[in-house]
Design a protein around this motif. Structure first.
Motif, PDB file in Angstrom:
ATOM      1  N   ASP A  63     -10.403   2.454  -3.995  1.00 45.47           N
ATOM      2  CA  ASP A  63      -9.350   2.857  -3.055  1.00 45.47           C
ATOM      3  C   ASP A  63      -8.170   3.470  -3.805  1.00 45.47           C
ATOM      4  O   ASP A  63      -7.628   4.502  -3.400  1.00 45.47           O
ATOM      5  CB  ASP A  63      -8.879   1.659  -2.232  1.00 45.47           C
ATOM      6  N   ASP A 123      -1.710   1.768   6.377  1.00 43.32           N
ATOM      7  CA  ASP A 123      -2.287   1.011   5.262  1.00 43.32           C
ATOM      8  C   ASP A 123      -2.283   1.846   3.983  1.00 43.32           C
ATOM      9  O   ASP A 123      -1.922   1.358   2.904  1.00 43.32           O
ATOM     10  CB  ASP A 123      -3.727   0.597   5.586  1.00 43.32           C
ATOM     11  N   TRP A 124      -2.706   3.101   4.103  1.00 47.10           N
ATOM     12  CA  TRP A 124      -2.776   3.964   2.924  1.00 47.10           C
ATOM     13  C   TRP A 124      -1.372   4.272   2.403  1.00 47.10           C
ATOM     14  O   TRP A 124      -1.154   4.348   1.184  1.00 47.10           O
ATOM     15  CB  TRP A 124      -3.536   5.247   3.243  1.00 47.10           C
ATOM     16  N   GLN A 175      -7.047  -7.122  -2.156  1.00 46.89           N
ATOM     17  CA  GLN A 175      -6.323  -6.846  -0.933  1.00 46.89           C
ATOM     18  C   GLN A 175      -7.270  -6.384   0.166  1.00 46.89           C
ATOM     19  O   GLN A 175      -8.398  -5.970  -0.079  1.00 46.89           O
ATOM     20  CB  GLN A 175      -5.258  -5.778  -1.186  1.00 46.89           C
ATOM     21  N   ARG A 176      -6.775  -6.466   1.409  1.00 46.14           N
ATOM     22  CA  ARG A 176      -7.540  -5.949   2.543  1.00 46.14           C
ATOM     23  C   ARG A 176      -7.731  -4.454   2.393  1.00 46.14           C
ATOM     24  O   ARG A 176      -6.815  -3.729   2.009  1.00 46.14           O
ATOM     25  CB  ARG A 176      -6.778  -6.260   3.837  1.00 46.14           C
ATOM     26  N   ARG A 177      -8.938  -3.998   2.704  1.00 45.63           N
ATOM     27  CA  ARG A 177      -9.224  -2.577   2.595  1.00 45.63           C
ATOM     28  C   ARG A 177      -8.325  -1.783   3.523  1.00 45.63           C
ATOM     29  O   ARG A 177      -8.183  -2.111   4.705  1.00 45.63           O
ATOM     30  CB  ARG A 177     -10.688  -2.295   2.972  1.00 45.63           C
ATOM     31  N   PRO A 178      -7.713  -0.705   3.047  1.00 40.86           N
ATOM     32  CA  PRO A 178      -6.894   0.134   3.926  1.00 40.86           C
ATOM     33  C   PRO A 178      -7.749   0.770   5.014  1.00 40.86           C
ATOM     34  O   PRO A 178      -8.861   1.226   4.757  1.00 40.86           O
ATOM     35  CB  PRO A 178      -6.331   1.201   2.978  1.00 40.86           C
ATOM     36  N   GLU A 179      -7.235   0.803   6.222  1.00 43.37           N
ATOM     37  CA  GLU A 179      -7.968   1.388   7.336  1.00 43.37           C
ATOM     38  C   GLU A 179      -7.165   2.449   8.077  1.00 43.37           C
ATOM     39  O   GLU A 179      -7.738   3.400   8.599  1.00 43.37           O
ATOM     40  CB  GLU A 179      -8.386   0.278   8.323  1.00 43.37           C
ATOM     41  N   THR A 180      -5.858   2.289   8.148  1.00 45.15           N
ATOM     42  CA  THR A 180      -5.016   3.199   8.907  1.00 45.15           C
ATOM     43  C   THR A 180      -4.130   4.006   7.982  1.00 45.15           C
ATOM     44  O   THR A 180      -4.017   3.716   6.777  1.00 45.15           O
ATOM     45  CB  THR A 180      -4.127   2.419   9.885  1.00 45.15           C
ATOM     46  N   ARG A 181      -3.474   5.023   8.563  1.00 49.67           N
ATOM     47  CA  ARG A 181      -2.529   5.786   7.770  1.00 49.67           C
ATOM     48  C   ARG A 181      -1.443   4.891   7.195  1.00 49.67           C
ATOM     49  O   ARG A 181      -1.034   5.042   6.041  1.00 49.67           O
ATOM     50  CB  ARG A 181      -1.892   6.883   8.641  1.00 49.67           C
ATOM     51  N   ALA A 204       1.200   2.294   2.634  1.00 50.03           N
ATOM     52  CA  ALA A 204       1.665   1.083   1.965  1.00 50.03           C
ATOM     53  C   ALA A 204       1.060   0.964   0.569  1.00 50.03           C
ATOM     54  O   ALA A 204       1.748   0.588  -0.391  1.00 50.03           O
ATOM     55  CB  ALA A 204       1.308  -0.142   2.809  1.00 50.03           C
ATOM     56  N   LEU A 205      -0.215   1.297   0.454  1.00 51.66           N
ATOM     57  CA  LEU A 205      -0.845   1.259  -0.862  1.00 51.66           C
ATOM     58  C   LEU A 205      -0.220   2.300  -1.782  1.00 51.66           C
ATOM     59  O   LEU A 205       0.038   2.029  -2.964  1.00 51.66           O
ATOM     60  CB  LEU A 205      -2.352   1.486  -0.724  1.00 51.66           C
TER      61      LEU A 205
END
Length: 500
Positions: A103, A12-13, A4-10, A15-16
């Protein structure tokens, strides 16, 4: 996760986090299973108060099963007698799996104990580096040939100890796990890990990865639960050869007693700290140094064994320097741990939250000058902002006892001798800092500080190549470096008589 795309924003994190499923069973003899009793405990996200999982609460019966499996695995030799190069290959495979899932592993620690995700990612880098360092070291440790006459041959061999129990804390869950587990596994031991009940999730995920990497059954096991149950059982076991612990000094003392009551197992302890940070008037750039001094206490919400919680400042610059520290503290406020921009996160649980606030109350009542902070933040979650006390004396609890929170105590001094005496006036000796441009002073003071590590013109510097540990009631033994790897091996002398 790695695809998956690396998380970058709050977002994104978050969602993970929403996509995760948590392994909550114990890992014993190669399989995941509930505790024998069926008991569980709840692990909570301290930033939100939300329940994360019901985790197996192991006790003495589970410890007995795990120790038996560890002993059997050690005796079978599938790991303990495996060629060092082959052990290295397996551990490097585990490090690669950790890298692929870093991650997720970082996020588990953030959700479980409240640290900012940026800090947790740094921890993962350290944990992976530790595993790789020890893996690469194991086929480079040589025995010795002693000097003898022609009639004899004397060898000094290094062999694994046997069964190692590692009890790790909640403030750096997976990094501390790596510091304990990596050298013990590299040396050929069977390892039983007891993670803190406040942060067990990343350890259980690590067990899944260790199984995937092909570590034999019984070589690495994870027993979540409480110190007074499963931790005590491991410490008292007659079949555990070594106990490695990071945590409070009080618990460390209790574990040493258990070792004496059982089989005199060797015990390595990294315990509490009340670390002094000495600022001399000749240091350059007060603003830059103040930012480092603030980070030394407020990083990881102050829940750090080597936190620079005692700030000793030479009086001619004291007022100006404290003002710079206060300005730096304003930029280090707590925020959502899932926000990559947050410097501080949540306090790990309600008990620790109450403990920190009680120390703050004691500081006010003792007459220390509260310069900033001191109150819990409103709203959901357990957050305490940077708190600074000036005018602290060595008799005050906030100046002597380990708070383990974002609370800084400032002292003034007039001379080098006074600064050294104040710094050494502590039951602890885990770390110390020294800021000066005078090389003669640096050499004098570093030699006189009673501390396992001294940071000069930095705080918490170092990497995997240097040992980490303390003196006095901060414990014994060392994590990291080749010194740690050697602690998990036994010396055996072989003396051969040769025919003339």
């Amino acid at each position: 996760m790695s695809a998956q795309r690396r998380p970058e924003t709050r977002a994104d994190w978050q969602a993970l986090a929403d996509s995760l499923s948590f392994e909550s069973r114990a890992f014993i003899d190669g399989d995941f299973a509930p505790a024998t009793s069926g008991e569980t405990f709840t692990t909570i996200n301290p930033a939100t108060g939300e329940r994360l999982a019901e985790v197996a609460s192991c006790d003495a019966l589970d410890a007995e099963r795990a120790v038996a499996a560890a002993r059997a695995a050690f005796a079978a030799g599938g790991w303990s007698r495996l060629a060092p190069g082959k052990r290295k290959k397996r551990l490097l495979e585990l490090a690669d799996l950790m890298e692929a899932h870093k991650d997720e592993l970082a996020l588990l620690d953030t959700l479980d104990m409240g640290k900012p995700i940026g800090s947790a990612l740094g921890d993962m880098a350290g944990a992976i580096a530790c595993l790789r360092y020890n893996a690469e070291a194991i086929d480079k440790v040589y025995g010795e040939v002693a000097p003898t006459g022609e009639e004899s041959l004397a060898l000094v061999l290094r062999e694994p100890l046997g069964v190692v129990a590692s009890i790790v804390p909640w403030n750096f869950p997976l990094m501390m796990t790596a510091w304990k587990v990596a050298p013990a596994l590299a040396a050929g031991n069977s390892v039983i890990l007891k993670p803190s009940e406040k942060s067990p999730l990343s350890a259980l995920r690590l067990a899944q990865l260790a199984k995937e990497a092909g570590l034999p059954r019984g070589v690495f096991q994870v027993l979540p639960g409480f110190g007074h149950t499963v931790g005590k059982a491991l410490a008292l076991s007659m079949e555990v050869d070594c106990l490695s612990f990071t945590g409070s000094t009080a618990t460390g003392k209790q574990l040493m007693q258990y070792a004496g009551q059982s089989n005199l197992k060797r015990v390595y302890l990294e315990c509490g700290g009340k670390s002094p940070n000495l600022i001399f008037a000749d240091c350059k750039n007060l603003g830059r140094v103040a930012k480092h001094a603030a980070a030394a206490i407020f990083h990881n919400q102050g829940e750090v064994c080597i936190a620079g919680s005692r700030l000793l400042v030479e009086n001619p610059i004291r007022e100006a320097f404290v003002d710079e520290v206060l300005a730096a503290a304003e930029t280090m406020q707590p925020g959502d741990p899932l926000d990559p921009g947050s410097f501080m996160g949540a306090i790990v649980d309600e008990a620790q939250h109450r403990r920190i606030l009680d120390y703050i109350r004691q500081g006010v009542e003792a007459g220390a000058r509260l310069r900033v902070g001191g109150q819990a933040l409103d709203g959901p979650g357990l957050f305490i902002p940077p708190t600074v006390f000036d005018g602290v004396t060595p008799a005050m609890a906030i100046g002597r006892e380990e708070v383990f929170g974002p609370v800084l105590s400032v002292f003034g001094f007039d001379s080098e001798d006074e600064a050294i005496a104040m710094a050494n006036d502590s039951d602890y000796g885990l770390a110390a800092g020294l800021w000066s441009q005078d090389i003669d002073r640096i050499m004098r003071v570093t030699r006189r500080l009673h501390s396992g590590q001294v940071f000069v013109n930095n705080w918490a510097g170092g990497d995997q190549t240097v040992p980490f540990g303390g003196v006095k009631q901060s414990g014994n033994g060392r994590d990291k470096s080749m010194h740690s790897l050697q602690e998990y091996s036994e010396l055996k002398t072989v003396w051969m008589a040769l025919e003339p």
